[in-house]
Design a protein around this motif. Sequence first.
Motif, PDB file in Angstrom:
ATOM      1  N   MET A  96       0.768  -1.060   0.026  1.00  0.00           N
ATOM      2  CA  MET A  96      -0.181   0.144  -0.067  1.00  0.00           C
ATOM      3  C   MET A  96       0.838   1.178  -0.037  1.00  0.00           C
ATOM      4  O   MET A  96       1.769   1.407   0.534  1.00  0.00           O
ATOM      5  CB  MET A  96      -1.100   0.066   1.109  1.00  0.00           C
ATOM      6  N   PHE A 153      -7.600  -1.729   9.451  1.00  0.00           N
ATOM      7  CA  PHE A 153      -6.477  -1.083   9.671  1.00  0.00           C
ATOM      8  C   PHE A 153      -6.242  -0.959  11.142  1.00  0.00           C
ATOM      9  O   PHE A 153      -7.345  -0.902  12.074  1.00  0.00           O
ATOM     10  CB  PHE A 153      -6.477   0.402   9.111  1.00  0.00           C
ATOM     11  N   GLU A 159       1.175   3.906  11.092  1.00  0.00           N
ATOM     12  CA  GLU A 159       0.886   4.574  10.006  1.00  0.00           C
ATOM     13  C   GLU A 159      -0.574   4.419   9.912  1.00  0.00           C
ATOM     14  O   GLU A 159      -1.184   3.386  10.302  1.00  0.00           O
ATOM     15  CB  GLU A 159       1.768   4.235   8.815  1.00  0.00           C
ATOM     16  N   GLY A 160      -1.265   5.143   8.917  1.00  0.00           N
ATOM     17  CA  GLY A 160      -2.692   5.070   8.473  1.00  0.00           C
ATOM     18  C   GLY A 160      -2.719   3.594   8.017  1.00  0.00           C
ATOM     19  O   GLY A 160      -3.810   2.874   8.185  1.00  0.00           O
ATOM     20  N   ARG A 161      -1.715   3.256   7.079  1.00  0.00           N
ATOM     21  CA  ARG A 161      -2.003   1.982   6.386  1.00  0.00           C
ATOM     22  C   ARG A 161      -1.521   0.612   7.151  1.00  0.00           C
ATOM     23  O   ARG A 161      -1.596  -0.374   6.648  1.00  0.00           O
ATOM     24  CB  ARG A 161      -0.920   2.058   5.033  1.00  0.00           C
ATOM     25  N   THR A 188      -7.516  -7.419   7.010  1.00  0.00           N
ATOM     26  CA  THR A 188      -8.335  -6.512   6.349  1.00  0.00           C
ATOM     27  C   THR A 188      -9.101  -5.434   7.113  1.00  0.00           C
ATOM     28  O   THR A 188     -10.402  -5.225   7.060  1.00  0.00           O
ATOM     29  CB  THR A 188      -9.206  -7.356   5.408  1.00  0.00           C
ATOM     30  N   GLY A 204     -14.019  -1.787   4.480  1.00  0.00           N
ATOM     31  CA  GLY A 204     -12.921  -1.935   3.959  1.00  0.00           C
ATOM     32  C   GLY A 204     -12.795  -3.438   3.261  1.00  0.00           C
ATOM     33  O   GLY A 204     -11.479  -3.609   2.752  1.00  0.00           O
ATOM     34  N   GLN A 205     -13.595  -4.136   3.261  1.00  0.00           N
ATOM     35  CA  GLN A 205     -13.397  -5.695   2.573  1.00  0.00           C
ATOM     36  C   GLN A 205     -13.212  -5.609   1.204  1.00  0.00           C
ATOM     37  O   GLN A 205     -12.648  -6.810   1.021  1.00  0.00           O
ATOM     38  CB  GLN A 205     -14.577  -6.512   3.063  1.00  0.00           C
ATOM     39  N   LEU A 237      -6.313  -1.580  -2.210  1.00  0.00           N
ATOM     40  CA  LEU A 237      -5.138  -0.690  -1.744  1.00  0.00           C
ATOM     41  C   LEU A 237      -3.919  -1.595  -1.751  1.00  0.00           C
ATOM     42  O   LEU A 237      -3.071  -0.863  -2.035  1.00  0.00           O
ATOM     43  CB  LEU A 237      -5.333  -0.095  -0.521  1.00  0.00           C
ATOM     44  N   LYS A 238      -3.856  -2.815  -1.196  1.00  0.00           N
ATOM     45  CA  LYS A 238      -2.641  -3.421  -1.059  1.00  0.00           C
ATOM     46  C   LYS A 238      -2.410  -3.986  -2.679  1.00  0.00           C
ATOM     47  O   LYS A 238      -1.083  -3.979  -2.616  1.00  0.00           O
ATOM     48  CB  LYS A 238      -3.112  -4.886  -0.403  1.00  0.00           C
ATOM     49  N   GLN A 239      -3.167  -3.981  -3.726  1.00  0.00           N
ATOM     50  CA  GLN A 239      -2.759  -4.142  -4.967  1.00  0.00           C
ATOM     51  C   GLN A 239      -2.409  -2.702  -5.537  1.00  0.00           C
ATOM     52  O   GLN A 239      -1.988  -2.808  -6.580  1.00  0.00           O
ATOM     53  CB  GLN A 239      -4.228  -4.611  -5.874  1.00  0.00           C
ATOM     54  N   ASP A 272      -2.915 -12.764   2.892  1.00  0.00           N
ATOM     55  CA  ASP A 272      -3.032 -11.356   2.948  1.00  0.00           C
ATOM     56  C   ASP A 272      -4.177 -10.534   1.853  1.00  0.00           C
ATOM     57  O   ASP A 272      -3.923  -9.569   1.413  1.00  0.00           O
ATOM     58  CB  ASP A 272      -1.640 -10.770   2.544  1.00  0.00           C
ATOM     59  N   THR A 273      -4.810 -11.411   1.570  1.00  0.00           N
ATOM     60  CA  THR A 273      -5.963 -10.782   0.499  1.00  0.00           C
ATOM     61  C   THR A 273      -7.575 -11.256   1.035  1.00  0.00           C
ATOM     62  O   THR A 273      -8.366 -11.371   0.328  1.00  0.00           O
ATOM     63  CB  THR A 273      -5.795 -11.651  -0.978  1.00  0.00           C
ATOM     64  N   SER A 274      -7.597 -11.586   2.306  1.00  0.00           N
ATOM     65  CA  SER A 274      -8.824 -11.680   3.015  1.00  0.00           C
ATOM     66  C   SER A 274      -9.583 -12.994   2.761  1.00  0.00           C
ATOM     67  O   SER A 274     -10.755 -12.946   2.812  1.00  0.00           O
ATOM     68  CB  SER A 274      -9.753 -10.578   3.120  1.00  0.00           C
ATOM     69  N   ILE A 316      -9.702  -2.264   1.071  1.00  0.00           N
ATOM     70  CA  ILE A 316      -8.135  -2.622   1.629  1.00  0.00           C
ATOM     71  C   ILE A 316      -7.541  -3.535   0.590  1.00  0.00           C
ATOM     72  O   ILE A 316      -6.416  -3.303   0.150  1.00  0.00           O
ATOM     73  CB  ILE A 316      -8.273  -3.197   3.129  1.00  0.00           C
ATOM     74  N   PRO A 317      -8.053  -4.833   0.299  1.00  0.00           N
ATOM     75  CA  PRO A 317      -7.398  -5.416  -0.868  1.00  0.00           C
ATOM     76  C   PRO A 317      -6.956  -4.694  -1.942  1.00  0.00           C
ATOM     77  O   PRO A 317      -6.023  -4.867  -2.653  1.00  0.00           O
ATOM     78  CB  PRO A 317      -8.247  -6.550  -1.271  1.00  0.00           C
ATOM     79  N   ALA A 374       1.367   5.052   1.229  1.00  0.00           N
ATOM     80  CA  ALA A 374       0.982   5.506   2.588  1.00  0.00           C
ATOM     81  C   ALA A 374      -0.143   6.574   2.502  1.00  0.00           C
ATOM     82  O   ALA A 374      -0.481   7.310   1.193  1.00  0.00           O
ATOM     83  CB  ALA A 374       2.362   6.461   3.108  1.00  0.00           C
ATOM     84  N   PHE A 375      -0.830   6.872   3.437  1.00  0.00           N
ATOM     85  CA  PHE A 375      -2.033   7.558   3.450  1.00  0.00           C
ATOM     86  C   PHE A 375      -2.340   7.803   4.883  1.00  0.00           C
ATOM     87  O   PHE A 375      -1.774   7.413   5.856  1.00  0.00           O
ATOM     88  CB  PHE A 375      -3.404   7.192   2.719  1.00  0.00           C
TER      89      PHE A 375
END
Lengths: 262, 161
Positions: free
Chosen positions: A1, B63, B18-20, B61, A30-31, A37-39, B41-43, A34-35, A3-4
């Motif tokens: 990800m 923060f 951090e936020g992330r 999944t 975030g379901q 953002l990870k990509q 790491d992909t839920s 969040i994935p 940064a934010f």
Amino acid sequence: MYAFDIERPKSVADAVAALGTEDAMPLGGGQTLIPTLKQRLASPAKLVSLTGVEEMVGVSTDHGMLRIGGATTHATVAAEAASSFPGLAGLASHIGDPAVRNRGTIGGSLANNDPAACYPAAALGTGATIITSNREIAADDYFEGMFTTALHEGEVITAVSFPIPEKANYQKFLQPASRFALVGVFVAKYSDGVRVAVTGASNNGVFRWEEAEAALSADFSADAISGLSVSADDMISDLHGDAAYRAHLVKVMTGRAVTAAA
Amino acid sequence: MTKVTMKINGKEVSGEVEGRTLLATFLREDLHMTGTHIGCDTSQCGACVVHVNGKAVKSCTMFAAEAEGADVATIEGQANADGSLNVIQQAFQDHHGLQCGFCTPGMVMSAAALLKENPKPTESEVRAYLEGNICRCTGYHNIVKAIMAASGQDVSAIAAE
């Protein structure tokens, strides 16, 4: 990800204010986000988490309408809508898996408008109203194609209001790896007619199958649609099912939903 | 960086994130609580399941900042006060509910959440609840059997397939 920053406002007004800065994005459960953002498929400067906004959480009924706050989780809808609108509770209880249902929200699902998500079928299939931080949008005007909605930048879904049908059911042909719908059909019967909405099938996202609506409004039985067929034009075609297969499933799942409607 | 404070297994902890920073990352890398595993790491896999305010969630999944003020329970807090295995953990051992053990922390946390909601689940309810927990060793039969046994039900009739 990348940064934010992350902010956790307590009210809709504070959330809207926080979203007023450049490259800010709302974060529901975030379901999906969040994935994403990870990509590194999204790169917001700031995420505004909506899960702490209490006025956006809850399920209530009033004059034949079921109102669900935008930050309400699928698990809560599954539990709290079970008596008032079992068709919707049943849909919510089969989204993802239990841990996903404890985080994912109805507002997040509708804002994302994944072409295979379940909630868009319920919203369109009931003619729900999407209530945002500054207006109300009819479901018929809200869904604008795959991952596209009528929402503007910085606009937050604060609630969704569903007219409670006489009978309804959602049938999902599960894509077992993703737990999304390969094809899902929501059927709702009202005193003035039947609505049928289909997810997972079309390249244009959720849509109403109007021929079936007309046939089912005259005769609410699976037999009523037996003579109809669904065009494979514009259907999603992938390794899990080609366009003709999905078009066929639309009819099969509609029939099952009519038979199961309660 | 933001300061976060939460209760983990009953003990208040704080940290700078951090936020992330994911909740799973905060637990493992900042607090060195490596019982919570990150598989996919992909839920998808559920190895990272913890409880946040009593609800099973995938800590990869969510923060860490979203857990501000929350009550978090992890596998490290599951054993009995005297250090012995709790009823679910013991049942996993007794019924061979694990082989490599990688998925086990998530399996145990999901099982605990299920039994809190539904103290006497049927076999199909157990299987449905484990939809988001993947095991590549056992074929699930003995995990299901362990959870049924932990709920106090007779599992002698469930074949060890």
